[in-house]
Design an enzyme around this catalytic site. Sequence first.
Site, PDB file in Angstrom:
ATOM      1  N   GLU A 263       0.885  -1.177   0.000  1.00 44.29           N
ATOM      2  CA  GLU A 263       0.000   0.000   0.000  1.00 44.29           C
ATOM      3  C   GLU A 263       0.912   1.214   0.000  1.00 44.29           C
ATOM      4  OE1 GLU A 263      -3.159  -0.011  -0.282  1.00 44.29           O
ATOM      5  OE2 GLU A 263      -3.732  -2.043   0.243  1.00 44.29           O
ATOM      6  N   CYS A 297      -2.201   9.201   2.325  1.00 47.02           N
ATOM      7  CA  CYS A 297      -1.942   8.670   0.983  1.00 47.02           C
ATOM      8  C   CYS A 297      -3.121   8.920   0.053  1.00 47.02           C
ATOM      9  CB  CYS A 297      -1.662   7.181   1.074  1.00 47.02           C
ATOM     10  SG  CYS A 297      -2.958   6.306   1.956  1.00 47.02           S
TER      11      CYS A 297
HETATM   12  P1  NAD Z   1       8.196   5.327   4.656  1.00 46.61           P
HETATM   13  O1  NAD Z   1       8.181   4.444   3.473  1.00 46.61           O
HETATM   14  O2  NAD Z   1       9.373   6.173   4.880  1.00 46.61           O
HETATM   15  O3  NAD Z   1       8.016   4.489   5.992  1.00 46.61           O
HETATM   16  C1  NAD Z   1       6.990   3.531   6.149  1.00 46.61           C
HETATM   17  C2  NAD Z   1       7.490   2.436   7.055  1.00 46.61           C
HETATM   18  O4  NAD Z   1       8.617   1.807   6.452  1.00 46.61           O
HETATM   19  C3  NAD Z   1       7.961   2.915   8.428  1.00 46.61           C
HETATM   20  O5  NAD Z   1       7.672   1.910   9.377  1.00 46.61           O
HETATM   21  C4  NAD Z   1       9.470   3.021   8.247  1.00 46.61           C
HETATM   22  O6  NAD Z   1      10.178   2.891   9.446  1.00 46.61           O
HETATM   23  C5  NAD Z   1       9.721   1.836   7.333  1.00 46.61           C
HETATM   24  N1  NAD Z   1      10.940   1.964   6.541  1.00 46.61           N
HETATM   25  C6  NAD Z   1      11.534   3.076   6.089  1.00 46.61           C
HETATM   26  N2  NAD Z   1      12.643   2.763   5.387  1.00 46.61           N
HETATM   27  C7  NAD Z   1      12.739   1.413   5.402  1.00 46.61           C
HETATM   28  C8  NAD Z   1      13.665   0.484   4.859  1.00 46.61           C
HETATM   29  N3  NAD Z   1      14.728   0.883   4.153  1.00 46.61           N
HETATM   30  N4  NAD Z   1      13.444  -0.836   5.073  1.00 46.61           N
HETATM   31  C9  NAD Z   1      12.380  -1.253   5.799  1.00 46.61           C
HETATM   32  N5  NAD Z   1      11.477  -0.422   6.337  1.00 46.61           N
HETATM   33  C10 NAD Z   1      11.653   0.901   6.142  1.00 46.61           C
HETATM   34  O7  NAD Z   1       6.869   6.187   4.552  1.00 46.61           O
HETATM   35  P2  NAD Z   1       6.319   7.242   5.566  1.00 46.61           P
HETATM   36  O8  NAD Z   1       7.016   8.522   5.315  1.00 46.61           O
HETATM   37  O9  NAD Z   1       6.330   6.733   6.958  1.00 46.61           O
HETATM   38  O10 NAD Z   1       4.796   7.315   5.104  1.00 46.61           O
HETATM   39  C11 NAD Z   1       4.434   8.113   4.066  1.00 46.61           C
HETATM   40  C12 NAD Z   1       4.200   7.320   2.800  1.00 46.61           C
HETATM   41  O11 NAD Z   1       3.313   6.235   3.042  1.00 46.61           O
HETATM   42  C13 NAD Z   1       3.500   8.172   1.777  1.00 46.61           C
HETATM   43  O12 NAD Z   1       4.049   7.961   0.508  1.00 46.61           O
HETATM   44  C14 NAD Z   1       2.074   7.690   1.836  1.00 46.61           C
HETATM   45  O13 NAD Z   1       1.331   7.914   0.676  1.00 46.61           O
HETATM   46  C15 NAD Z   1       2.254   6.247   2.116  1.00 46.61           C
HETATM   47  N6  NAD Z   1       1.036   5.683   2.717  1.00 46.61           N
HETATM   48  C16 NAD Z   1       0.295   4.830   1.973  1.00 46.61           C
HETATM   49  C17 NAD Z   1      -0.891   4.315   2.486  1.00 46.61           C
HETATM   50  C18 NAD Z   1      -1.725   3.366   1.693  1.00 46.61           C
HETATM   51  O14 NAD Z   1      -2.580   2.715   2.279  1.00 46.61           O
HETATM   52  N7  NAD Z   1      -1.516   3.235   0.406  1.00 46.61           N
HETATM   53  C19 NAD Z   1      -1.301   4.669   3.773  1.00 46.61           C
HETATM   54  C20 NAD Z   1      -0.515   5.533   4.512  1.00 46.61           C
HETATM   55  C21 NAD Z   1       0.677   6.033   3.970  1.00 46.61           C
END
Ligand code: NAD
Length: 494
Positions: A263, A297
């Site tokens: 997602e 998102c």
């Molecule tokens: P992010 O990808 O930076 O982080 C999301 C999660 O991944 C966090 O738990 C983070 O600690 C982890 N993470 C970060 N880098 C990682 C790595 N290298 N390896 C493993 N895990 C890692 O995103 P964010 O800034 O926390 O959230 C914002 C993004 O999420 C936006 O793009 C938003 O659109 C998206 N989002 C999507 C949905 C959906 O349902 N489609 C819902 C909410 C947020």
Amino acid sequence: MTDHPKEPDSDTLSALIPDTRLYIDGAWVGGADQFDVKNPADGSVVAAVSNASSADALRALDAAAAAQDTWSKVAPRARADLLHRAHRLMTEREEAFVRIMTLESGKPLTEARAEYQLSVDFLLWFAEQTAHLHGSYSDSSNGTFRIMVTHQPVGPCLLITPWNFPLLMIVRKAGAALAAGCTTITKTAQETPLTGALFTQVLHDAGFPQGVANLLHTTKSSGISEPLIKDKRLRKISFTGSTRVGSLLMEQGAGNIVNSSMELGGDGPFIVLDDADIDLAVDQAIICKFRNAGQACVAANRIIVDKTVEPEFTRKFVAKVKALTVGNGMQPIDVGPMISARQRDGLSATVSQLTEAGGEVLTGGSAIDSPGYFFEPTVIRFEGRNEIMCSNELFAPIATIFSIDNAAAALEFANESDFGLASYVFTRDISRAIIFGEKLAFGMVGINRGIMADPAAPFGGTKASGIGREAGHDGIYEFMEQKYMALTVAEELS
Ligand code: NAD
């Protein structure tokens, strides 16, 4: 935007802080070190939580793998009972969930309460689905044997969640995975681990067996997810977050062909046609854009308005944006802070980039001088279409409005995106609603509404917005694999 509750005092809040350790194999355990969780409304430290290492992560996988077989054989009705118990406990702990969510994510209490209520509804949905899983029995196409299909849990799952909906994202994954008979390792976002801890305490108190639901917090996300994903015992990653990280995790899972649900990001086009109910469109655009300070998102990212109604829409929209109050979510305000100083600090450059591309700032445009990470609710208008916002997720309280020639041009502009998560169209014409519904290249289309999440609906996107759907009638099968049995049957009774 809504009615506002009273601010809770700090003694009440500190009493609500859950266990700050990791939860592995049915017990809370400390990590080698700790990290601070900060309140984005004022930068203060809310709590210090355990920081998982790769060794902690592998211990969680040991526990999840050991519990998997037994958990998968627990009768669906017994699994449902546990989920129902967890649901009841959640309803008894509303204030803790709501206030902790506001404290660590900054979202206003009213929004935290709405997220909590939706999460409770999702958990109930999964509890109800547990004993309703189905299979099939049919003839082979050549009529010579029988086909039996059932579903089996995919196995231990890694659930990686973001900070912007710290409860809903965990419940939507863990609820489905546990209902399906999978064991789980949930990794919270480092900004919002406490909400995940509250939910894990609920699962513990409900009586989920040892090893079934594990919880990790960490500042070293890749340091713990990579060894887990590369371990053959892990069979599923369910990730919500950015497209960049989702793509990286899929690469890591490629070696072991790990089942993945993603997602990811979106750039929600919000289309207002010339026959729309403008007041309705304005109200829904305010919620869709400024909920969670734009950090969603499914937020309205490009507001695309037919040029004949655009002046009226923009005038009414800007008036409402100017009336939004910004501040600490514990107080009666409409828009909370950005999640981090870094996130806020990047926004002034974003505004400059948009104005250099031809956008006109109608209100806002600056960071607010305060210890919290606030940014003014902002509206930037473009005359005609502009490619700068295609595939560019703002994730901020910045609305962009585009005045567009006609419905066909709006559809074409909306579809110019690498993303395909949520989209919206406002029209009173049923044919136009259906044509837009069918032609918008997005996994979800809101027709005359700016909020769509519901347990009974499949949530998810296409293209760079991800793979798979959460919840709805089929979401649970994301955590299951079909098992096909071919059966030779004698022609006649012997
Ligand atoms: P992010 O990808 O930076 O982080 C999301 C999660 O991944 C966090 O738990 C983070 O600690 C982890 N993470 C970060 N880098 C990682 C790595 N290298 N390896 C493993 N895990 C890692 O995103 P964010 O800034 O926390 O959230 C914002 C993004 O999420 C936006 O793009 C938003 O659109 C998206 N989002 C999507 C949905 C959906 O349902 N489609 C819902 C909410 C947020």
